[in-house]
Design a protein around this motif. Structure first.
Motif, PDB file in Angstrom:
ATOM      1  N   MET A 275      21.378  96.207  28.680  1.00 15.78           N
ATOM      2  CA  MET A 275      21.717  97.352  29.489  1.00 15.78           C
ATOM      3  C   MET A 275      20.745  98.514  29.245  1.00 15.78           C
ATOM      4  O   MET A 275      20.353  99.185  30.184  1.00 15.78           O
ATOM      5  N   LEU A 276      20.381  98.725  27.979  1.00 18.24           N
ATOM      6  CA  LEU A 276      19.446  99.812  27.689  1.00 18.24           C
ATOM      7  C   LEU A 276      18.079  99.558  28.307  1.00 18.24           C
ATOM      8  O   LEU A 276      17.405 100.505  28.720  1.00 18.24           O
ATOM      9  N   SER A 277      17.663  98.304  28.377  1.00 19.72           N
ATOM     10  CA  SER A 277      16.356  98.024  28.974  1.00 19.72           C
ATOM     11  C   SER A 277      16.353  98.343  30.468  1.00 19.72           C
ATOM     12  O   SER A 277      15.341  98.793  31.010  1.00 19.72           O
ATOM     13  N   ILE A 278      17.484  98.147  31.124  1.00 16.50           N
ATOM     14  CA  ILE A 278      17.592  98.496  32.544  1.00 16.50           C
ATOM     15  C   ILE A 278      17.508 100.006  32.718  1.00 16.50           C
ATOM     16  O   ILE A 278      16.781 100.506  33.588  1.00 16.50           O
ATOM     17  N   ILE A 279      18.219 100.745  31.874  1.00 13.78           N
ATOM     18  CA  ILE A 279      18.182 102.215  31.944  1.00 13.78           C
ATOM     19  C   ILE A 279      16.766 102.710  31.671  1.00 13.78           C
ATOM     20  O   ILE A 279      16.247 103.588  32.379  1.00 13.78           O
ATOM     21  N   ALA A 280      16.116 102.141  30.647  1.00 17.34           N
ATOM     22  CA  ALA A 280      14.745 102.550  30.321  1.00 17.34           C
ATOM     23  C   ALA A 280      13.792 102.239  31.475  1.00 17.34           C
ATOM     24  O   ALA A 280      12.924 103.051  31.803  1.00 17.34           O
ATOM     25  N   GLY A 281      13.949 101.100  32.087  1.00 23.66           N
ATOM     26  CA  GLY A 281      13.104 100.739  33.227  1.00 23.66           C
ATOM     27  C   GLY A 281      13.292 101.680  34.404  1.00 23.66           C
ATOM     28  O   GLY A 281      12.321 102.073  35.056  1.00 23.66           O
ATOM     29  N   ILE A 282      14.531 102.040  34.681  1.00 28.06           N
ATOM     30  CA  ILE A 282      14.806 102.992  35.761  1.00 28.06           C
ATOM     31  C   ILE A 282      14.185 104.345  35.433  1.00 28.06           C
ATOM     32  O   ILE A 282      13.568 104.986  36.299  1.00 28.06           O
ATOM     33  N   LEU A 283      14.327 104.797  34.178  1.00 27.80           N
ATOM     34  CA  LEU A 283      13.730 106.066  33.781  1.00 27.80           C
ATOM     35  C   LEU A 283      12.208 106.035  33.893  1.00 27.80           C
ATOM     36  O   LEU A 283      11.587 107.031  34.302  1.00 27.80           O
ATOM     37  N   LEU A 284      11.588 104.916  33.546  1.00 26.23           N
ATOM     38  CA  LEU A 284      10.138 104.795  33.687  1.00 26.23           C
ATOM     39  C   LEU A 284       9.714 104.902  35.150  1.00 26.23           C
ATOM     40  O   LEU A 284       8.707 105.541  35.469  1.00 26.23           O
ATOM     41  N   ASN A 285      10.472 104.297  36.043  1.00 23.87           N
ATOM     42  CA  ASN A 285      10.153 104.388  37.466  1.00 23.87           C
ATOM     43  C   ASN A 285      10.335 105.810  37.991  1.00 23.87           C
ATOM     44  O   ASN A 285       9.516 106.296  38.779  1.00 23.87           O
ATOM     45  N   ILE A 286      11.382 106.478  37.553  1.00 25.68           N
ATOM     46  CA  ILE A 286      11.601 107.866  37.963  1.00 25.68           C
ATOM     47  C   ILE A 286      10.479 108.753  37.419  1.00 25.68           C
ATOM     48  O   ILE A 286       9.954 109.618  38.137  1.00 25.68           O
TER      49      ILE A 286
ATOM     50  N   PHE B  43      10.607 110.637  27.766  1.00 26.08           N
ATOM     51  CA  PHE B  43      11.232 110.722  26.438  1.00 26.08           C
ATOM     52  C   PHE B  43      12.618 110.087  26.457  1.00 26.08           C
ATOM     53  O   PHE B  43      13.039 109.481  25.473  1.00 26.08           O
ATOM     54  N   GLY B  44      13.326 110.217  27.566  1.00 27.97           N
ATOM     55  CA  GLY B  44      14.618 109.539  27.686  1.00 27.97           C
ATOM     56  C   GLY B  44      14.461 108.029  27.611  1.00 27.97           C
ATOM     57  O   GLY B  44      15.237 107.338  26.948  1.00 27.97           O
ATOM     58  N   ALA B  45      13.431 107.499  28.287  1.00 26.01           N
ATOM     59  CA  ALA B  45      13.157 106.061  28.224  1.00 26.01           C
ATOM     60  C   ALA B  45      12.753 105.660  26.806  1.00 26.01           C
ATOM     61  O   ALA B  45      13.166 104.602  26.313  1.00 26.01           O
ATOM     62  N   ASP B  46      11.956 106.507  26.147  1.00 29.34           N
ATOM     63  CA  ASP B  46      11.545 106.211  24.772  1.00 29.34           C
ATOM     64  C   ASP B  46      12.737 106.154  23.824  1.00 29.34           C
ATOM     65  O   ASP B  46      12.765 105.324  22.907  1.00 29.34           O
ATOM     66  N   ILE B  47      13.706 106.995  24.035  1.00 27.50           N
ATOM     67  CA  ILE B  47      14.910 106.970  23.199  1.00 27.50           C
ATOM     68  C   ILE B  47      15.646 105.641  23.384  1.00 27.50           C
ATOM     69  O   ILE B  47      16.121 105.043  22.411  1.00 27.50           O
ATOM     70  N   CYS B  48      15.701 105.168  24.622  1.00 30.27           N
ATOM     71  CA  CYS B  48      16.314 103.853  24.867  1.00 30.27           C
ATOM     72  C   CYS B  48      15.564 102.757  24.128  1.00 30.27           C
ATOM     73  O   CYS B  48      16.171 101.876  23.509  1.00 30.27           O
ATOM     74  N   TRP B  49      14.216 102.802  24.158  1.00 28.38           N
ATOM     75  CA  TRP B  49      13.419 101.802  23.455  1.00 28.38           C
ATOM     76  C   TRP B  49      13.631 101.896  21.952  1.00 28.38           C
ATOM     77  O   TRP B  49      13.666 100.872  21.256  1.00 28.38           O
ATOM     78  N   CYS B  50      13.772 103.118  21.432  1.00 32.24           N
ATOM     79  CA  CYS B  50      14.029 103.295  19.995  1.00 32.24           C
ATOM     80  C   CYS B  50      15.356 102.653  19.591  1.00 32.24           C
ATOM     81  O   CYS B  50      15.439 101.970  18.566  1.00 32.24           O
ATOM     82  N   VAL B  51      16.382 102.874  20.390  1.00 31.76           N
ATOM     83  CA  VAL B  51      17.694 102.304  20.092  1.00 31.76           C
ATOM     84  C   VAL B  51      17.620 100.775  20.123  1.00 31.76           C
ATOM     85  O   VAL B  51      18.155 100.098  19.238  1.00 31.76           O
ATOM     86  N   MET B  52      16.926 100.237  21.112  1.00 33.04           N
ATOM     87  CA  MET B  52      16.813  98.769  21.197  1.00 33.04           C
ATOM     88  C   MET B  52      16.052  98.200  20.000  1.00 33.04           C
ATOM     89  O   MET B  52      16.441  97.174  19.449  1.00 33.04           O
ATOM     90  N   ALA B  53      14.961  98.858  19.596  1.00 36.05           N
ATOM     91  CA  ALA B  53      14.199  98.378  18.442  1.00 36.05           C
ATOM     92  C   ALA B  53      15.033  98.456  17.172  1.00 36.05           C
ATOM     93  O   ALA B  53      15.001  97.547  16.335  1.00 36.05           O
ATOM     94  N   TYR B  54      15.808  99.521  17.022  1.00 38.63           N
ATOM     95  CA  TYR B  54      16.662  99.670  15.841  1.00 38.63           C
ATOM     96  C   TYR B  54      17.745  98.594  15.813  1.00 38.63           C
ATOM     97  O   TYR B  54      18.027  98.011  14.766  1.00 38.63           O
ATOM     98  N   GLN B  55      18.346  98.311  16.972  1.00 39.35           N
ATOM     99  CA  GLN B  55      19.388  97.290  17.046  1.00 39.35           C
ATOM    100  C   GLN B  55      18.854  95.908  16.695  1.00 39.35           C
ATOM    101  O   GLN B  55      19.562  95.092  16.122  1.00 39.35           O
ATOM    102  N   ARG B  56      17.615  95.649  17.010  1.00 36.13           N
ATOM    103  CA  ARG B  56      17.013  94.338  16.725  1.00 36.13           C
ATOM    104  C   ARG B  56      16.407  94.282  15.326  1.00 36.13           C
ATOM    105  O   ARG B  56      15.895  93.245  14.919  1.00 36.13           O
TER     106      ARG B  56
END
Length: 77
Positions: free
Chosen positions: A1-12, A30-43
């Motif tokens: 789900m976070l990757s979808i949000i990050a992708g949408i933010l990148l397009n915007i 930066f909002g997209a980067d925060i999503c990527w940070c959360v995903m990297a931390y979770q993994r």
């Protein structure tokens, strides 16, 4: 789900760059980067998280430099 949000933010963000609103795009990126940070931390990807944070710091520095007017307007080296 976070990757979808990050992708949408990148397009915007890309849309705002296209329209010439760079500072708005940086905030959205930066909002997209925060999503990527959360995903990297979770993994448990500490190296990836470090590189994402480093990129965010470079982006923040460039944004501050642009906002203060100290960045060169040309690409001649």
């Amino acid at each position: 789900m976070l990757s979808i949000i990050a992708g949408i933010l990148l397009n915007i963000g890309a849309y705002f760059v296209y329209k010439g609103q760079i500072f708005t795009a940086v905030i959205i990126y930066f909002g997209a980067d925060i999503c990527w940070c959360v995903m990297a931390y979770q993994r448990g990807d500490e190296l990836g998280l470090g590189f994402i944070i480093l990129g965010m710091l470079f982006g923040l520095g460039a944004s501050i430099k642009m906002n203060s007017g100290k960045m060169r307007k040309h690409l001649n080296f």
